[in-house]
Design a protein around this motif. Structure first.
Motif, PDB file in Angstrom:
ATOM      1  N   ILE A  42      50.379  86.554 -10.985  1.00 57.32           N
ATOM      2  CA  ILE A  42      49.837  86.141 -12.086  1.00 57.32           C
ATOM      3  C   ILE A  42      47.840  86.216 -11.534  1.00 57.32           C
ATOM      4  CG2 ILE A  42      49.454  84.007 -12.869  1.00 57.32           C
ATOM      5  CD1 ILE A  42      52.247  83.065 -12.192  1.00 57.32           C
ATOM      6  N   VAL A  43      47.376  86.472 -12.740  1.00 58.09           N
ATOM      7  CA  VAL A  43      46.271  86.784 -12.552  1.00 58.09           C
ATOM      8  C   VAL A  43      45.440  85.543 -13.492  1.00 58.09           C
ATOM      9  CG1 VAL A  43      44.017  88.243 -13.499  1.00 58.09           C
ATOM     10  CG2 VAL A  43      46.096  89.110 -13.418  1.00 58.09           C
ATOM     11  N   LEU A  44      44.837  85.020 -12.337  1.00 63.41           N
ATOM     12  CA  LEU A  44      44.224  83.529 -12.505  1.00 63.41           C
ATOM     13  C   LEU A  44      42.635  83.394 -13.724  1.00 63.41           C
ATOM     14  CD1 LEU A  44      44.102  81.911  -9.769  1.00 63.41           C
ATOM     15  CD2 LEU A  44      45.611  81.415 -11.325  1.00 63.41           C
ATOM     16  N   ASN A  45      42.688  82.883 -14.522  1.00 64.01           N
ATOM     17  CA  ASN A  45      41.711  82.831 -15.452  1.00 64.01           C
ATOM     18  C   ASN A  45      40.419  81.806 -14.995  1.00 64.01           C
ATOM     19  OD1 ASN A  45      41.777  79.982 -15.465  1.00 64.01           O
ATOM     20  ND2 ASN A  45      42.890  80.340 -17.663  1.00 64.01           N
ATOM     21  N   GLU A  46      39.220  81.974 -15.105  1.00 59.38           N
ATOM     22  CA  GLU A  46      38.275  81.202 -14.690  1.00 59.38           C
ATOM     23  C   GLU A  46      38.115  79.743 -14.683  1.00 59.38           C
ATOM     24  OE1 GLU A  46      33.148  81.024 -15.261  1.00 59.38           O
ATOM     25  OE2 GLU A  46      34.698  81.552 -16.333  1.00 59.38           O
ATOM     26  N   ARG A  47      38.574  78.963 -15.195  1.00 57.03           N
ATOM     27  CA  ARG A  47      39.414  77.781 -14.481  1.00 57.03           C
ATOM     28  C   ARG A  47      40.363  77.129 -13.854  1.00 57.03           C
ATOM     29  NH1 ARG A  47      40.263  72.694 -18.039  1.00 57.03           N
ATOM     30  NH2 ARG A  47      43.094  72.773 -18.304  1.00 57.03           N
ATOM     31  N   GLN A  48      41.124  78.443 -13.704  1.00 51.33           N
ATOM     32  CA  GLN A  48      42.263  78.326 -12.549  1.00 51.33           C
ATOM     33  C   GLN A  48      41.237  78.817 -11.328  1.00 51.33           C
ATOM     34  OE1 GLN A  48      44.912  80.498 -14.623  1.00 51.33           O
ATOM     35  NE2 GLN A  48      46.146  78.749 -15.299  1.00 51.33           N
ATOM     36  N   LEU A  49      40.758  79.451 -11.105  1.00 51.78           N
ATOM     37  CA  LEU A  49      40.024  80.204  -9.868  1.00 51.78           C
ATOM     38  C   LEU A  49      39.289  78.960  -9.636  1.00 51.78           C
ATOM     39  CD1 LEU A  49      38.636  83.548 -11.444  1.00 51.78           C
ATOM     40  CD2 LEU A  49      40.539  82.867  -9.202  1.00 51.78           C
ATOM     41  N   CYS A  50      38.335  78.067  -9.968  1.00 55.66           N
ATOM     42  CA  CYS A  50      38.068  77.207  -9.993  1.00 55.66           C
ATOM     43  C   CYS A  50      38.558  75.786  -9.635  1.00 55.66           C
ATOM     44  CB  CYS A  50      36.940  76.188 -11.038  1.00 55.66           C
ATOM     45  SG  CYS A  50      35.069  77.383 -11.280  1.00 55.66           S
ATOM     46  N   ILE A 232      22.719  66.527  -2.336  1.00 56.40           N
ATOM     47  CA  ILE A 232      22.343  66.805  -3.772  1.00 56.40           C
ATOM     48  C   ILE A 232      23.644  68.193  -4.039  1.00 56.40           C
ATOM     49  CG2 ILE A 232      21.044  67.673  -6.113  1.00 56.40           C
ATOM     50  CD1 ILE A 232      18.855  67.532  -3.938  1.00 56.40           C
ATOM     51  N   HIS A 233      24.196  67.649  -5.243  1.00 54.18           N
ATOM     52  CA  HIS A 233      25.891  68.518  -5.128  1.00 54.18           C
ATOM     53  C   HIS A 233      25.874  68.910  -6.708  1.00 54.18           C
ATOM     54  CE1 HIS A 233      29.997  68.730  -3.268  1.00 54.18           C
ATOM     55  NE2 HIS A 233      28.993  69.629  -2.591  1.00 54.18           N
ATOM     56  N   PRO A 234      25.093  70.196  -7.136  1.00 54.32           N
ATOM     57  CA  PRO A 234      25.367  69.731  -8.490  1.00 54.32           C
ATOM     58  C   PRO A 234      27.165  71.173  -8.679  1.00 54.32           C
ATOM     59  CG  PRO A 234      24.215  71.751  -7.281  1.00 54.32           C
ATOM     60  CD  PRO A 234      24.244  70.355  -6.876  1.00 54.32           C
ATOM     61  N   VAL A 235      27.393  71.000 -10.151  1.00 54.00           N
ATOM     62  CA  VAL A 235      28.901  71.353 -10.355  1.00 54.00           C
ATOM     63  C   VAL A 235      28.170  72.929 -10.972  1.00 54.00           C
ATOM     64  CG1 VAL A 235      30.246  71.897 -11.823  1.00 54.00           C
ATOM     65  CG2 VAL A 235      29.835  69.333 -11.286  1.00 54.00           C
ATOM     66  N   VAL A 236      28.232  73.687 -10.597  1.00 56.54           N
ATOM     67  CA  VAL A 236      28.302  75.440 -10.530  1.00 56.54           C
ATOM     68  C   VAL A 236      29.911  76.420 -10.931  1.00 56.54           C
ATOM     69  CG1 VAL A 236      26.039  75.814  -9.191  1.00 56.54           C
ATOM     70  CG2 VAL A 236      28.116  75.956  -8.293  1.00 56.54           C
ATOM     71  N   GLY A 237      30.770  75.805 -11.837  1.00 56.78           N
ATOM     72  CA  GLY A 237      31.637  76.060 -11.850  1.00 56.78           C
ATOM     73  C   GLY A 237      31.469  76.093 -13.269  1.00 56.78           C
ATOM     74  N   LEU A 238      32.481  75.212 -14.153  1.00 52.10           N
ATOM     75  CA  LEU A 238      32.712  75.122 -15.714  1.00 52.10           C
ATOM     76  C   LEU A 238      31.762  74.053 -16.123  1.00 52.10           C
ATOM     77  CD1 LEU A 238      35.833  76.862 -16.837  1.00 52.10           C
ATOM     78  CD2 LEU A 238      34.127  77.739 -16.712  1.00 52.10           C
ATOM     79  N   ALA A 273      35.344  73.291 -12.086  1.00 52.10           N
ATOM     80  CA  ALA A 273      35.345  73.342 -13.415  1.00 52.10           C
ATOM     81  C   ALA A 273      35.559  71.642 -14.468  1.00 52.10           C
ATOM     82  CB  ALA A 273      36.824  73.874 -13.593  1.00 52.10           C
ATOM     83  N   MET A 274      34.782  70.849 -14.542  1.00 45.78           N
ATOM     84  CA  MET A 274      34.496  69.772 -14.867  1.00 45.78           C
ATOM     85  C   MET A 274      35.397  70.113 -16.637  1.00 45.78           C
ATOM     86  SD  MET A 274      30.449  68.250 -14.268  1.00 45.78           S
ATOM     87  CE  MET A 274      30.947  66.859 -15.243  1.00 45.78           C
ATOM     88  N   ARG A 275      36.159  68.816 -16.325  1.00 50.19           N
ATOM     89  CA  ARG A 275      36.791  68.013 -17.617  1.00 50.19           C
ATOM     90  C   ARG A 275      36.202  67.416 -18.330  1.00 50.19           C
ATOM     91  NH1 ARG A 275      39.019  71.637 -13.851  1.00 50.19           N
ATOM     92  NH2 ARG A 275      41.904  71.332 -14.232  1.00 50.19           N
ATOM     93  N   MET A 276      34.990  66.705 -18.080  1.00 45.65           N
ATOM     94  CA  MET A 276      34.220  65.960 -19.034  1.00 45.65           C
ATOM     95  C   MET A 276      35.060  64.785 -18.848  1.00 45.65           C
ATOM     96  SD  MET A 276      31.623  67.349 -18.731  1.00 45.65           S
ATOM     97  CE  MET A 276      30.739  66.344 -19.566  1.00 45.65           C
ATOM     98  N   ALA A 277      35.742  64.158 -18.477  1.00 47.69           N
ATOM     99  CA  ALA A 277      36.824  62.990 -18.548  1.00 47.69           C
ATOM    100  C   ALA A 277      36.225  62.079 -18.597  1.00 47.69           C
ATOM    101  CB  ALA A 277      37.735  63.280 -17.540  1.00 47.69           C
ATOM    102  N   GLY A 278      35.007  60.923 -18.329  1.00 47.37           N
ATOM    103  CA  GLY A 278      34.794  59.766 -17.454  1.00 47.37           C
ATOM    104  C   GLY A 278      34.956  59.416 -16.707  1.00 47.37           C
TER     105      GLY A 278
END
Length: 584
Positions: A42-50, A232-238, A273-278
């Protein structure tokens, strides 16, 4: 009773068990490499790779794979895996029925997981089960509403597959990154780094935006009040669609780091890969930071909020995230640090928490919207707000409005005059100078880029899509792009706009010269040939032209009423009003 751990092991013990699958499976790596080559993949997409990266390196501990149905339901229903461990976000390997059929997936099947970017085999999953997630319930329980204005809900319905494969993973290799390699610590590596530095208390700061003086003051106060250091731990995925790219943000963090006193802060990147889920996202972030060795975690006001719902209201309350993380504080083993809104006091040249400033004391603030406006316009960004080295980085990535790329997209019938306008506009822009100008005439693109395409609707849309893609790349590079295809269909014009507006401004110019005039002045005889049936799928003869609806075109011109020179002048005035051109 076993002896208590000492030294580094004591620090790791206090910070919790870490399930680093890459380290665990390293002794049999060659065996797994050989096996992976023989398995369906199965070839993973960007979110699945994160997601996979953080499963493999322990960032998602205690997960050891993608969630099976029992774990999925437990997380959706009550923030818990089936074994009782706290976890707030579904981590699912979503697939389509076609993929399931292709890899012949069933319980017990082993399947290779592959990186779409370079076809490298990264892991093998042993299928536990295949199930259909309850997307509606997930939207409501996890993201707070069944509303596609939420980016994660939109992804759930529009992008994610209808089935999920659950199962534990055997690790083959790490994901390959080529940017900021020295800052990409795994959880085990950053824990070891803290131990080498002698740090026992670490305040983690989550961010997906650039940092300015207020953020520096906030994190320094949080650390000093707890005798701690700062991660300082910034998100660099999605992150959230429309956010500033991570390359710019990391350069900002690197510029800011020397402003921390006495080596107080360390910068490490999180491929999430953030979901912006509050609230759910904040709890998830706290678990992830605990796995990375943090003892404290700053939870912001409306932490990881996606903005407004389809009714124009905030998806979450301002303190919902802080409340949920606080509820599980003892179980998490990480202390919540409330995000303090900092404000600048010009009379004393200092920052203070807003709620600690007397009412009669003068304060200054610059909102995110105002900052973006000043970056676009080249306006002043004062040193009290951000350090000069930070502003310099932002200006490199956000040039002044009159240096930004843009696309002028002309649409209309063949022989409507759109090509004449495009050529004259090209001359005008080149005369002014200041940026590269690219001219994409319909016939030129057809011969050089789309020679294999015909003129049915599908091929026309493909052609316009290619023009939109090329225009978007040139716009991103700061060019002025002039495109002049017929583009008869509203859907393809909309697609071109969406492609370009990721990187700059897009202006649709409807050249509304009537069909009768286009045909009457046609000296090449193409309309006559189409009327005789010698040319098929000819727009205006045996193929439709969808006139831009109200509000779609930014400007409409008709060359039976005005000259080419006047049409060009009207376009120039439009661009000048938008700040994209210096006064001619």
């Amino acid at each position: 009773m076993a002896n208590p751990p000492h030294g580094m092991n004591a620090q790791l013990h206090k910070r919790g068990i870490l399930k680093d699958l890459i380290a665990r499976d390293a002794p049999r790596r060659q065996e797994l490499i050989d096996e992976a080559e023989k398995l369906p993949a199965i070839v993973l997409n960007e979110r699945q790779l994160c997601d996979l990266e953080l499963i493999l390196n322990g960032g998602f501990s205690p997960l050891e794979g993608f969630m099976n149905e029992k774990d999925y339901k437990g997380v959706v229903d009550n923030n818990r895996l089936v074994d009782g461990n706290l976890f707030s976000m579904p981590i699912c390997l979503d697939v389509t029925q076609e993929i399931i059929d292709e890899v012949k997936a069933k319980a017990g099947t082993r399947i290779t997981l592959r990186d779409f970017r370079d076809d490298r085999n990264l892991a093998i999953i042993t299928v536990d089960d295949i199930y259909q997630p309850d997307k509606k319930k997930e939207a409501i329980e996890v993201y707070g509403a069944d509303d596609e204005a939420h980016p994660a809900v939109k992804y759930l319905y529009r992008t994610a597959g209808d089935f999920c494969i659950g199962g534990k993973i055997d690790a083959i290799d790490r994901l390959m990154h080529y940017d900021y390699v020295a800052l990409r610590y795994s959880p085990a590596e950053i824990r070891l780094h803290f131990d080498k530095l002698g740090w026992s208390k670490v305040v983690a700061f989550q961010t997906r935006n650039p940092m300015h003086r207020a953020h520096r003051e906030l994190t320094v106060r949080a650390a000093r009040s707890r005798q701690a250091n700062v991660l300082i731990h910034p998100v660099v995925g999605l992150t959230k669609p429309g956010d500033i790219d991570h390359f710019t943000r990391v350069r900002v963090y690197q510029a800011l780091l020397p402003r921390y006193p006495n080596g107080m802060a360390v910068l490490a990147l999180l491929p999430l890969a953030m979901r912006m889920a509050g609230p759910r996202e904040a709890l998830w972030h706290a678990i992830i930071r605990k796995n990375h060795g943090a003892t404290h975690f700053i939870v912001g006001r409306d932490h990881a909020g996606p903005g407004k719902n389809s009714q124009g209201q905030d998806f979450y309350g301002p303190y919902d995230a802080q409340d949920l993380v606080e509820k599980y504080r003892d179980e998490l083993g990480i202390e919540v640090v409330p995000f303090l809104q900092m404000t600048y006091l010009p009379d004393s040249d200092e920052y203070r928490p807003r709620d600690q400033v007397p009412k009669d004391v003068r304060t200054l603030d610059i909102s995110g919207t105002e900052l973006r406006r000043r970056l676009r316009s080249g306006g002043d960004i004062p040193e009290w707000f951000s350090y000069p080295e930070v502003v310099r980085v932002l200006r490199e990535s956000h040039p002044a409005r009159n240096k930004q790329g843009f696309t002028v997209f002309l649409t209309g019938y063949a022989n409507s005059g759109k090509d004449a306008i495009a050529r004259a506009l090209n001359v005008t822009f080149n005369q002014q100078g200041g940026r590269t100008v690219s001219l994409l005439l319909g016939e030129t693109v057809r011969s050089e880029l789309s020679s294999e395409l015909g003129f049915n609707k599908e091929d026309r849309n493909t052609n316009v899509g290619r023009i939109g893609f090329v225009a978007s790349e040139l716009t991103k590079a700061g060019a002025a792009v002039i495109a002049a295809p017929i583009a008869p269909f509203q859907s393809s014009r909309k697609h071109a706009r969406e492609l370009v507006e990721k990187f700059g401004s897009f202006y649709l110019i409807h050249v509304a010269t009537p069909l009768e005039e286009c045909e009457k002045t046609d000296r090449r005889g193409i309309y006559a040939a189409a009327r005789r049936g010698e040319i098929k799928n000819f727009t205006g003869v045996d193929d439709p032209y969808e006139t831009p609806a109200e509000g779609e075109a930014d400007l409409t011109v008709d060359l039976t009423k005005i000259s080419v020179r006047t049409a060009v002048h009207q376009i120039v005035l439009l661009l000048e009003a938008e700040g994209l051109l210096d006064q001619l």
